[in-house]
Design a protein around this motif. Structure first.
Motif, short mmCIF file in Angstrom:
data_model
loop_
_atom_site.label_atom_id
_atom_site.label_comp_id
_atom_site.label_asym_id
_atom_site.label_seq_id
_atom_site.Cartn_x
_atom_site.Cartn_y
_atom_site.Cartn_z
N ARG A 58 0.83 -1.20 0.00
CA ARG A 58 0.00 0.00 0.00
C ARG A 58 0.87 1.25 0.00
NH1 ARG A 58 -5.23 0.69 2.11
NH2 ARG A 58 -5.02 -1.32 3.19
N ILE A 59 0.73 2.05 -1.04
CA ILE A 59 1.30 3.40 -1.07
C ILE A 59 0.18 4.34 -0.65
CG2 ILE A 59 2.35 5.19 -2.50
CD1 ILE A 59 3.33 2.98 -4.38
N SER A 60 0.33 4.96 0.50
CA SER A 60 -0.74 5.79 1.04
C SER A 60 -0.70 7.20 0.46
CB SER A 60 -0.62 5.88 2.56
OG SER A 60 -0.75 4.61 3.14
N ALA A 61 -1.87 7.84 0.40
CA ALA A 61 -1.94 9.23 -0.04
C ALA A 61 -0.97 10.06 0.80
CB ALA A 61 -3.36 9.76 0.11
N GLY A 62 -0.16 10.87 0.12
CA GLY A 62 0.83 11.69 0.82
C GLY A 62 2.21 11.08 0.86
N ASP A 63 2.34 9.81 0.50
CA ASP A 63 3.66 9.18 0.51
C ASP A 63 4.50 9.66 -0.67
OD1 ASP A 63 2.99 7.71 2.72
OD2 ASP A 63 2.88 5.78 1.68
N PRO A 64 5.77 10.02 -0.46
CA PRO A 64 6.66 10.33 -1.58
C PRO A 64 7.12 9.06 -2.27
CG PRO A 64 7.83 10.59 0.49
CD PRO A 64 6.43 10.23 0.85
N VAL A 65 7.30 9.15 -3.58
CA VAL A 65 7.69 7.99 -4.40
C VAL A 65 8.78 8.42 -5.38
CG1 VAL A 65 6.91 6.21 -6.02
CG2 VAL A 65 5.33 7.09 -4.28
N TYR A 66 9.86 7.65 -5.42
CA TYR A 66 10.88 7.82 -6.44
C TYR A 66 10.82 6.66 -7.42
CZ TYR A 66 13.45 11.50 -3.91
OH TYR A 66 13.82 12.67 -3.31
N VAL A 67 11.11 6.96 -8.70
CA VAL A 67 11.36 5.92 -9.68
C VAL A 67 12.83 6.00 -10.07
CG1 VAL A 67 9.00 5.99 -10.56
CG2 VAL A 67 10.78 7.33 -11.70
N SER A 68 13.42 4.88 -10.42
CA SER A 68 14.81 4.86 -10.88
C SER A 68 14.86 4.45 -12.34
CB SER A 68 15.66 3.91 -10.04
OG SER A 68 16.96 3.79 -10.61
N TYR A 69 15.19 5.41 -13.21
CA TYR A 69 15.38 5.08 -14.62
C TYR A 69 16.61 4.20 -14.81
CZ TYR A 69 11.88 8.67 -15.71
OH TYR A 69 10.72 9.40 -15.79
N LEU A 119 15.11 4.12 -21.09
CA LEU A 119 14.46 5.30 -20.50
C LEU A 119 15.51 6.34 -20.11
CD1 LEU A 119 11.82 3.52 -18.22
CD2 LEU A 119 11.55 4.31 -20.58
N ALA A 120 16.60 6.43 -20.87
CA ALA A 120 17.67 7.34 -20.51
C ALA A 120 17.22 8.80 -20.47
CB ALA A 120 18.84 7.18 -21.48
N PHE A 121 16.21 9.14 -21.26
CA PHE A 121 15.71 10.51 -21.27
C PHE A 121 14.40 10.65 -20.50
CE2 PHE A 121 18.27 10.44 -25.27
CZ PHE A 121 19.22 11.36 -24.87
N GLY A 122 14.06 9.64 -19.70
CA GLY A 122 12.83 9.72 -18.91
C GLY A 122 11.65 9.10 -19.63
N ASN A 123 10.45 9.44 -19.13
CA ASN A 123 9.22 8.85 -19.66
C ASN A 123 8.03 9.72 -19.29
OD1 ASN A 123 7.79 6.41 -20.82
ND2 ASN A 123 6.78 6.56 -18.84
N GLY A 124 7.00 9.64 -20.09
CA GLY A 124 5.76 10.33 -19.77
C GLY A 124 5.85 11.83 -20.00
N PRO A 125 4.96 12.59 -19.35
CA PRO A 125 4.95 14.05 -19.55
C PRO A 125 6.29 14.70 -19.22
CG PRO A 125 2.97 13.35 -18.40
CD PRO A 125 3.86 12.15 -18.46
N HIS A 126 7.06 14.10 -18.32
CA HIS A 126 8.34 14.69 -17.93
C HIS A 126 9.52 14.15 -18.71
CE1 HIS A 126 6.83 17.21 -14.69
NE2 HIS A 126 6.01 16.23 -14.41
N TYR A 127 9.25 13.54 -19.86
CA TYR A 127 10.33 13.16 -20.78
C TYR A 127 11.17 14.39 -21.06
CZ TYR A 127 12.57 11.18 -24.95
OH TYR A 127 13.48 10.72 -25.87
N CYS A 128 12.49 14.24 -21.08
CA CYS A 128 13.42 15.36 -21.17
C CYS A 128 13.08 16.31 -22.33
CB CYS A 128 14.84 14.83 -21.34
SG CYS A 128 16.08 16.12 -21.57
N THR A 129 12.85 17.57 -22.01
CA THR A 129 12.50 18.57 -23.03
C THR A 129 13.62 18.71 -24.05
OG1 THR A 129 11.24 19.78 -21.36
CG2 THR A 129 11.79 20.96 -23.39
N GLY A 130 14.85 18.65 -23.59
CA GLY A 130 15.98 18.86 -24.48
C GLY A 130 16.57 17.58 -25.04
N ALA A 131 15.80 16.48 -25.04
CA ALA A 131 16.34 15.19 -25.48
C ALA A 131 16.85 15.24 -26.91
CB ALA A 131 15.27 14.10 -25.33
#
Length: 409
Positions: free
Chosen positions: A312-323, A349-361
């Motif tokens: 369970r990841i509760s509301a308010g918990d911080p989460v990191y992903v590792s590319y 995924l060297a340049f990330g993923n999703g909406p936060h995919y690296c702008t300057g990729a």
């Protein structure tokens, strides 16, 4: 394979223990042993980093990383209201930074930048970038071996290209460079970082203000025009420009790691020289393989309870992903610790993923291809000028890479 994140169910498994993850100064391209251990412990673990407060979840599997980075239930904006456990000693996010924006603000903020990163813009940039790079390599060839590639090429080239894209005048580039180095350093603490950020962001604000009516297509002019049209605020424009300006550092140190690998693996170097038309896939494999950063990047915060792998990841918990971890997931990349120049497919995924995919990729990829290709073509017999174990590596930094790369040819 797509994995669902479902609503939490009663009887979720107990939380894993919190693991301390210190800031390590690692040699060469060694994969972080703490991250490797966390990956073995499970798809979702808990970590405590050197700064900030409390602990955070860490997600390492490829499919989970892609899922979370695309899931609006995990917010970047919410992190700005907290002192989440983190690697950086100082945390003062600016308004307008794409890094901390959720939708729909993210699209609104990204729109003014789009014109600087189109295919047409890259075609226009490429010959100017190549001319700049050729000038730097001309100087290296003229002076003869040995030479430090970091000092002579890998640092000045990305500064010049990013400054070209941003619209930084030649006379201001060295000062901007000094600021960016301090901002990404872990040395000097909050005072030094604050001073560097104040200097750089103040300069950016003045420049954007002066370019509201310029009509040019560099980033600072595009942002100035967007402010003038009322599409974004001046604070938002400054927050957009800063991370893009800093982005050249990543190219310097990623390419430093790539070249170190080529210089210490003769079979890989031979492959790149013998098949110049096939360098693209090898560069992709090196992008997947190199541990380009220390620890993890930016956190997200869960906006509601979520269950992942029975945890369970509760509301308010911080989460990191590792590319970095996702790029070594054996379910996606067989024999993930091996550099395989024929790896296909290679959805790294060297340049990330999703909406936060690296702008300057697109700019980063262009620079990487030019740097690696030009150095191999212009410097026949390129080799290290010192034993591999005597190459000095950066210390106390968030972006890893060689401090110097002395070579002969």
């Amino acid at each position: 394979m797509t994995q669902e994140i479902t609503a939490p169910a009663d009887g979720a498994t107990p939380q894993p223990p919190v693991r301390d993850w210190p800031a390590l100064d690692l040699e060469g391209t060694e994969f972080d042993p703490v991250l490797a251990e966390l990956m073995r412990e499970g798809p979702i673990t808990r970590i405590r980093l050197p700064h900030g407060e409390g602990w955070a979840w860490l997600v390492t599997r490829y499919d989970d990383v892609k899922l979370i980075t695309n899931d609006p239930r995990f917010s970047r904006t919410e992190v700005t209201r907290r002192q989440v456990t983190r690697l950086a000693p100082h945390f003062a996010p600016r308004p307008g930074s794409l890094a901390w924006a959720d939708q729909p603000d993210h699209n609104r903020l990204r729109k003014p930048l789009a014109g600087a990163f189109t295919v047409r813009a890259m075609k226009r940039l490429r010959p100017r970038a190549q001319e700049t790079l050729d000038g730097l390599v001309d100087g290296v060839v003229r002076d003869g071996p040995p030479a430090d590639l970091v000092e002579r090429v890998l640092e000045p080239f990305p500064i010049a290209v990013v400054s070209e894209v941003m619209g930084v005048p030649a006379g201001d580039r060295e000062q901007v460079r000094t600021w960016t180095r301090q901002i990404i350093s872990l040395r000097g603490g909050a005072t030094a970082a604050d001073r560097a950020k104040a200097g750089m962001y103040g300069w950016i604000a003045d420049t954007i203000r002066a370019r509201r009516d310029s009509g040019a297509e560099d980033v600072l002019s595009l942002l100035g025009a967007a402010v003038g049209r009322g599409e974004i605020s001046e604070d938002e424009a400054v927050g957009l420009a800063g991370p893009l300006q800093i982005g050249g550092e990543a190219v310097t140190h990623n390419c430093g790691q790539m070249l170190f690998l080529l210089l210490t693996r003769p079979e890989l170097m031979a492959r790149m020289r013998e098949r110049p038309d096939g360098r693209g896939p090898v560069i992709d494999e090196l992008l997947r393989h190199v541990p380009h950063r220390s620890s993890v990047g930016l956190a997200r915060v869960a906006l509601e309870d979520v269950e992942l792998h029975g945890v369970r990841i509760s509301a308010g918990d911080p989460v990191y992903v590792s590319y970095l971890a996702a790029n070594r997931d054996p379910e996606v990349f067989p024999d993930p610790d091996r550099i395989d120049p024929d790896r296909d497919p290679n959805p790294h995924l060297a340049f990330g993923n999703g909406p936060h995919y690296c702008t300057g990729a697109v700019v980063a990829r262009l620079q990487t291809e030019l740097l690696v290709g030009t150095l191999l073509d212009r410097l026949p017999g390129l080799r290290l000028a010192v034993p591999a174990d005597q190459v000095a590596w950066r210390r106390s930094t968030m972006i890893r890479g060689p401090e110097t790369l002395p070579v002969r040819w």
